[in-house]
Design an enzyme around this catalytic site. Structure first.
Site, mmCIF file in Angstrom:
data_model
loop_
_atom_site.group_PDB
_atom_site.id
_atom_site.type_symbol
_atom_site.label_atom_id
_atom_site.label_comp_id
_atom_site.label_asym_id
_atom_site.label_seq_id
_atom_site.Cartn_x
_atom_site.Cartn_y
_atom_site.Cartn_z
ATOM 1 N N ASP A 8 0.990 -1.404 -0.156
ATOM 2 C CA ASP A 8 -0.079 -0.060 0.029
ATOM 3 C C ASP A 8 0.859 1.267 -0.060
ATOM 4 O O ASP A 8 1.846 1.521 0.850
ATOM 5 C CB ASP A 8 -0.896 0.170 1.381
ATOM 6 C CG ASP A 8 -1.906 1.065 1.178
ATOM 7 O OD1 ASP A 8 -1.763 2.166 0.609
ATOM 8 O OD2 ASP A 8 -3.258 0.605 1.558
ATOM 9 N N PHE A 41 -2.222 -4.694 -9.697
ATOM 10 C CA PHE A 41 -1.670 -3.205 -9.459
ATOM 11 C C PHE A 41 -0.477 -2.668 -10.483
ATOM 12 O O PHE A 41 -0.728 -1.509 -10.872
ATOM 13 C CB PHE A 41 -0.906 -3.142 -8.117
ATOM 14 C CG PHE A 41 -2.045 -3.579 -6.876
ATOM 15 C CD1 PHE A 41 -3.145 -2.864 -6.533
ATOM 16 C CD2 PHE A 41 -1.912 -4.909 -6.378
ATOM 17 C CE1 PHE A 41 -3.761 -3.210 -5.361
ATOM 18 C CE2 PHE A 41 -2.665 -5.361 -5.269
ATOM 19 C CZ PHE A 41 -3.669 -4.316 -4.870
#
Length: 236
Positions: free
Chosen positions: A141, A214
């Site tokens: 993250d 991602f």
């Protein structure tokens, strides 16, 4: 085991992950029921002292630890592609671990073990110095807002902890698609005396690392992904 009242300097008071719901699909629940007893452990429920990975896997083999395996699409492929290693994934999200086990089962992989909980607690209390051959942190993250940067996982204390758990010659492999976080990773890892950059700056993207969702999103949004590969050294 370190007392919770006397944590070492690298233990965070601010965690880098967000607690999410734990509702699982029917398929994930079935995978959990089939594999958790043999493949899984709760970090908080581990007995005091180090995990003996050879006993858990039933064999001696290099140990690879992946921190933050998400929904397991990439991790399962990495596990299946390297049957010669003991692959350990630590993740806080229960449905993600269930999905990883389901994917690994579909690929016929048996060399996987999963740990549910905080990687800092795992490394601090349950991994012996020099026990790991490799650590992988792919697309953690990014916490892009400046006020949230303290939540980023890759910080000096954590990198020091990781370095101590790697054997000499072991590798720390990081990847991110956020430029500023990549620069922070490079700066922090370069400042750790137990680590040496294997490349002059960024590492070439390895062919064996599958494209994560991602990373694909980053391509669509014109963000460049960066890999970093550091090696544990012995201080003289």
């Amino acid at each position: 085991m370190t007392s919770s009242h006397q944590r070492p300097p690298h233990h965070r008071t601010v965690v880098s992950y967000v607690q999410r719901g734990e509702r699982m699909t029917v398929g994930q629940q079935r995978a959990w029921d089939r594999h958790w007893e043999r493949w899984g452990r709760e970090v908080k429920a581990l007995p005091a002292g180090p995990v003996h990975f050879a006993d858990w896997f039933g064999r001696e083999a290099p140990v690879v630890l992946e921190i933050g395996s998400g929904m397991g699409e990439t991790t399962s492929q990495l596990v299946a592609a390297a049957p010669e290693v003991n692959y350990v994934a630590v993740e806080v999200y229960k449905p993600g671990l269930a999905q990883l086990m389901m994917r690994a089962e579909a690929l016929g992989a048996e060399n996987l073990r999963v740990l549910r909980g905080d990687a800092v607690d795992l490394l601090t209390d349950h991994v012996e110095p020099g026990a790991l051959d490799a650590v992988r942190i792919f697309f953690p993250d990014p916490w892009p807002k400046k006020k949230h940067h303290k939540r980023r996982l890759v910080q000096p204390g954590f990198v020091r902890l990781l370095a101590t758990r790697l054997r000499p010659g072991g590798t720390l492999h990081l990847a991110t698609d956020w430029e500023q976080y990549a620069e922070q990773m490079l700066e922090v890892c370069s400042a750790e005396p137990l680590l040496r950059n294997r490349f002059d700056g960024w590492a070439p993207r390895p062919d064996w690392r599958p494209v994560t969702k991602f990373e694909q999103r980053a391509v669509e949004e014109d963000r460049v992904s960066h890999d970093l590969m550091f090696e544990r050294v012995e201080l003289t």
